[in-house]
Structures are given as C-alpha cells and as structure tokens.
Design an enzyme around this catalytic site. Structure first.
Site, PDB file in Angstrom:
ATOM      1  N   VAL A 142      57.698  31.230  -1.025  1.00  0.00           N
ATOM      2  CA  VAL A 142      57.744  32.679  -0.811  1.00  0.00           C
ATOM      3  C   VAL A 142      57.204  33.259  -2.117  1.00  0.00           C
ATOM      4  O   VAL A 142      57.887  33.263  -3.131  1.00  0.00           O
ATOM      5  CB  VAL A 142      59.171  33.170  -0.487  1.00  0.00           C
ATOM      6  CG1 VAL A 142      59.208  34.683  -0.379  1.00  0.00           C
ATOM      7  CG2 VAL A 142      59.674  32.530   0.803  1.00  0.00           C
ATOM      8  N   PRO A 143      55.951  33.706  -2.126  1.00  0.00           N
ATOM      9  CA  PRO A 143      55.165  33.878  -3.358  1.00  0.00           C
ATOM     10  C   PRO A 143      55.508  35.077  -4.242  1.00  0.00           C
ATOM     11  O   PRO A 143      54.716  36.002  -4.414  1.00  0.00           O
ATOM     12  CB  PRO A 143      53.741  33.979  -2.823  1.00  0.00           C
ATOM     13  CG  PRO A 143      53.895  34.605  -1.475  1.00  0.00           C
ATOM     14  CD  PRO A 143      55.177  34.033  -0.927  1.00  0.00           C
ATOM     15  N   CYS A 144      56.675  35.036  -4.861  1.00  0.00           N
ATOM     16  CA  CYS A 144      57.048  36.097  -5.800  1.00  0.00           C
ATOM     17  C   CYS A 144      56.166  36.075  -7.050  1.00  0.00           C
ATOM     18  O   CYS A 144      56.079  37.076  -7.766  1.00  0.00           O
ATOM     19  CB  CYS A 144      58.526  35.997  -6.167  1.00  0.00           C
ATOM     20  SG  CYS A 144      59.027  34.413  -6.847  1.00  0.00           S
ATOM     21  N   HIS A 145      55.477  34.960  -7.302  1.00  0.00           N
ATOM     22  CA  HIS A 145      54.582  34.892  -8.465  1.00  0.00           C
ATOM     23  C   HIS A 145      53.409  35.854  -8.321  1.00  0.00           C
ATOM     24  O   HIS A 145      52.758  36.176  -9.311  1.00  0.00           O
ATOM     25  CB  HIS A 145      54.082  33.453  -8.695  1.00  0.00           C
ATOM     26  CG  HIS A 145      53.259  32.912  -7.574  1.00  0.00           C
ATOM     27  ND1 HIS A 145      53.828  32.317  -6.456  1.00  0.00           N
ATOM     28  CD2 HIS A 145      51.919  32.877  -7.381  1.00  0.00           C
ATOM     29  CE1 HIS A 145      52.857  31.934  -5.635  1.00  0.00           C
ATOM     30  NE2 HIS A 145      51.685  32.264  -6.169  1.00  0.00           N
TER      31      HIS A 145
END
Length: 183
Positions: A142-145
C-alpha cells in the site's frame, strides 16, 4: 492464526505477516514486530506448517504470493499488488480511508499529504494524512512512499528516508525505461 516470513529485498529484509484473511503487515529490518503469537514459516511454500489447516494454508499462500509479487515489484515487472489484504473494512475512520486512498496513487506518481487528505474528503486533514502514512501496516504494498511534502521533499517514512528515496527512484527509473525517457 497469523504466520510470518522474512524475505530478502533490495531495501533489506522484510518481514511479512499474514492470516487467513490476507497480508496484514510488512515490517522493515529497523522495526521490531511482536510475533510471539504467530507461526514462523521457514519459506513461503513451507507446507509442513500447514498440517492440513485451511487457515494456515491460506496464510502460507498469501505469504507466497506477497513474496513473489514483491520480487516482481523490485525487478520492475509489477506496478501494483494483487493480494488478499487483512485490513479493516469498510473504511470508516479517517486513517483507514486515507490508507485505502493510498492504493489509488499510480505507480511512479507522487501525491502530497494535502492531496491524500483531499482524496479522503477531508481537505484540512493534512497532518492526519501524514499520520495515516506513518501507521500504514503495509508499506510498499500500500504505497505510502508515494506521498511527499508540498515543498517537494520526500518527508518521513517508517523504513527511513533512504528506503523511501530508493522506492521513489526505482519507480521513476522503470517508468523512464518503459516510456523512452519521457515521464
């Protein structure tokens, strides 16, 4: 019943935790997960742990899928993850709505914390958007980056700024390679 596995990656060892419902956590090597109630898999296809238990079989399948898909992601062959996820649904709180909205950020794209807040319907909740990213139990998947500060700086990241920078640059590099240098 939860099962966990540690896999190697270009950003260091990642500990993956799954249940029969799906992948529940991804931990970086700098974190100290509490896994005393979980079963350790020696590798993702460790059928000896399953003992014909459907729940453990499902968790092992999830770990196997997650391990494979992470390797594909790091090789530039996967832009999104197709995994069962063990996350709260439906998204009722701001945090869960924000963490759900993270899945909408396209590969190689950066959103600001304000854009994430806006995507949840709470435009003024910029700090809360940052908190939602910081507590995302499934970084990378889940691409919080992909969420950065409004001034363009990358901001904080659970895995540390070097890992966040690596992930952002990895995605940008693969996009450049597949678009002939045009972003």
């Amino acid at each position: 019943m939860r099962t966990w596995l540690t896999v190697d990656s270009p950003v260091g060892p990642l500990t993956l935790v799954a249940s029969a419902q799906g992948l529940s956590h991804v931990y970086f090597s700098s974190e100290e997960p509490v896994l005393n109630t979980a079963t350790k898999a020696t590798h993702a296809t460790d059928s000896a742990l399953a003992h014909n238990d459907q729940c453990e079989d499902t968790a092992l399948t999830v770990l196997n899928d997650a391990s494979r898909q992470l390797a594909e992601y790091f090789a530039g062959n996967r832009k999104s993850f197709e995994l069962l996820l063990d996350v709260p649904t439906p998204p009722l709180t701001f945090r869960s709505r924000a963490q759900h909205a993270l899945r909408s950020i396209p590969y190689g794209t950066r959103w600001t914390y304000a854009q994430l807040a806006q995507a949840t319907g709470s435009e003024g909740a910029v700090r809360a958007a940052g908190s939602a990213c910081a507590t995302n139990p499934l970084p990378i998947v889940v691409p919080c980056h992909r969420v950065v500060r409004a001034d363009g700086h990358i901001g904080a990241y659970r895995g540390g700024p070097d890992i966040k920078r690596f992930l952002l640059e990895l995605e940008e590099r693969f996009i450049r390679e597949h678009t002939g240098g045009n972003l």
